[in-house]
Design an enzyme around this catalytic site. Sequence first.
Site, PDB file in Angstrom:
ATOM      1  N   ASN A 107       0.832  -1.208   0.000  1.00  0.00           N
ATOM      2  CA  ASN A 107       0.000   0.000   0.000  1.00  0.00           C
ATOM      3  C   ASN A 107       0.864   1.255   0.000  1.00  0.00           C
ATOM      4  O   ASN A 107       1.934   1.287   0.598  1.00  0.00           O
ATOM      5  CB  ASN A 107      -0.931  -0.003   1.209  1.00  0.00           C
ATOM      6  CG  ASN A 107      -1.881  -1.182   1.181  1.00  0.00           C
ATOM      7  OD1 ASN A 107      -2.012  -1.827   0.141  1.00  0.00           O
ATOM      8  ND2 ASN A 107      -2.515  -1.475   2.294  1.00  0.00           N
ATOM      9  N   VAL A 108       0.340   2.277  -0.651  1.00  0.00           N
ATOM     10  CA  VAL A 108       1.075   3.545  -0.773  1.00  0.00           C
ATOM     11  C   VAL A 108       0.364   4.637   0.024  1.00  0.00           C
ATOM     12  O   VAL A 108       0.711   5.805  -0.072  1.00  0.00           O
ATOM     13  CB  VAL A 108       1.205   3.952  -2.260  1.00  0.00           C
ATOM     14  CG1 VAL A 108       2.082   2.955  -3.017  1.00  0.00           C
ATOM     15  CG2 VAL A 108      -0.170   4.069  -2.945  1.00  0.00           C
ATOM     16  N   ASP A 109      -0.635   4.235   0.831  1.00  0.00           N
ATOM     17  CA  ASP A 109      -1.504   5.226   1.473  1.00  0.00           C
ATOM     18  C   ASP A 109      -0.989   5.770   2.803  1.00  0.00           C
ATOM     19  O   ASP A 109      -1.571   6.705   3.359  1.00  0.00           O
ATOM     20  CB  ASP A 109      -2.919   4.651   1.648  1.00  0.00           C
ATOM     21  CG  ASP A 109      -2.947   3.340   2.437  1.00  0.00           C
ATOM     22  OD1 ASP A 109      -2.081   3.131   3.312  1.00  0.00           O
ATOM     23  OD2 ASP A 109      -3.858   2.518   2.176  1.00  0.00           O
ATOM     24  N   HIS A 124       5.844  -0.540  -2.748  1.00  0.00           N
ATOM     25  CA  HIS A 124       5.372   0.160  -3.944  1.00  0.00           C
ATOM     26  C   HIS A 124       5.418   1.683  -3.812  1.00  0.00           C
ATOM     27  O   HIS A 124       4.713   2.382  -4.530  1.00  0.00           O
ATOM     28  CB  HIS A 124       3.960  -0.326  -4.305  1.00  0.00           C
ATOM     29  CG  HIS A 124       3.928  -1.761  -4.741  1.00  0.00           C
ATOM     30  ND1 HIS A 124       2.771  -2.502  -4.840  1.00  0.00           N
ATOM     31  CD2 HIS A 124       4.928  -2.602  -5.108  1.00  0.00           C
ATOM     32  CE1 HIS A 124       3.074  -3.731  -5.251  1.00  0.00           C
ATOM     33  NE2 HIS A 124       4.373  -3.818  -5.399  1.00  0.00           N
ATOM     34  N   ASN A 219      -8.483 -12.735   4.563  1.00  0.00           N
ATOM     35  CA  ASN A 219      -9.144 -12.177   3.383  1.00  0.00           C
ATOM     36  C   ASN A 219     -10.583 -12.684   3.370  1.00  0.00           C
ATOM     37  O   ASN A 219     -10.809 -13.870   3.594  1.00  0.00           O
ATOM     38  CB  ASN A 219      -8.402 -12.655   2.110  1.00  0.00           C
ATOM     39  CG  ASN A 219      -8.713 -11.816   0.888  1.00  0.00           C
ATOM     40  OD1 ASN A 219      -9.868 -11.532   0.609  1.00  0.00           O
ATOM     41  ND2 ASN A 219      -7.679 -11.428   0.163  1.00  0.00           N
TER      42      ASN A 219
END
Length: 257
Positions: A107-109, A124, A219
């Site tokens: 995640n890039v958040d 990422h 998940n």
Amino acid sequence: MKKAPHGLHTVHGWVLEAERIAVLSGAGMSAESGVPTFRDAQDGYWAQFNPQDMASERGFRAAPQRVWDWYAHRRAGVAQVQPNAGHVALARFARAHPGRLTVITQNVDGLHQRAGSSGVLCLHGDLLADRWLEAPRACCRLEDAEPGSPPRCGSCGNLVRPGVVWFGENLPVDVFEAARQAAQGADLMLVVGTAGAVYPAAGLARLARQAGARVVVVNPVASELDDVAHGVLRGTAAQLLPQLLEPGAGRPDQETP
Ligand code: APR
């Protein structure tokens, strides 16, 4: 209290036993914070956009404004949301057990970090970071970039792009190496909220298993890494991670007979 789902108690035992835990998180980790995933058939970004248009250097060069504006929209979205109970449970566990848990995220958040996790390995990149499209010259200083969509160097025209890893690009070497070591050194890997479709990130779960770790997928639906896992917990990150990681969680005496 409701009976714990099958397997939760066992996995909680694995958490207690593990000297080193690696967590591999994906977009589903942030879904309950309100950040869209990529591959959800209805709401996922890739249900609306072609990933090659929005997440590749070629796509950016072909339509810099379209791509920049989409990332600006995502940046604004992330600024409005908060880490969820899953992010918080991971951060609390790491604080309570220094050196035992490493978060590796696709995640890039920035939500793991905002929840208080430190040393997060961001495979990422970072949605909120900027970098130059071309190798920067002496004239290219991000703080001096001329505003625009995208901003550009006033002297040479170099474009600013988001600091994320796009399809076809290499992962940051030092971050990936640290993630590889964390995966190989783990007794337990929790694979949370990822479809497991993107490599080399997904390969870290396979590597952990080969190196002897127990692997558990968290998940709500099937993922491409279910076959790697010793245990699959069908539920969400915000529901299950607190139950797995918080003190006293998962004990049989919390279950109704
Ligand atoms: N809790 C746990 N998992 C969830 C939740 C939830 N609340 N909601 C959805 N999921 C699961 C979905 O079932 C799916 O398996 O999260 C997964 C999200 O998958 P993707 O959208 O494919 O995201 P991810 O695996 O992180 O994608 C990897 O692909 O486009 C690239 O660079 C992007 O880092 C991203 C990479």
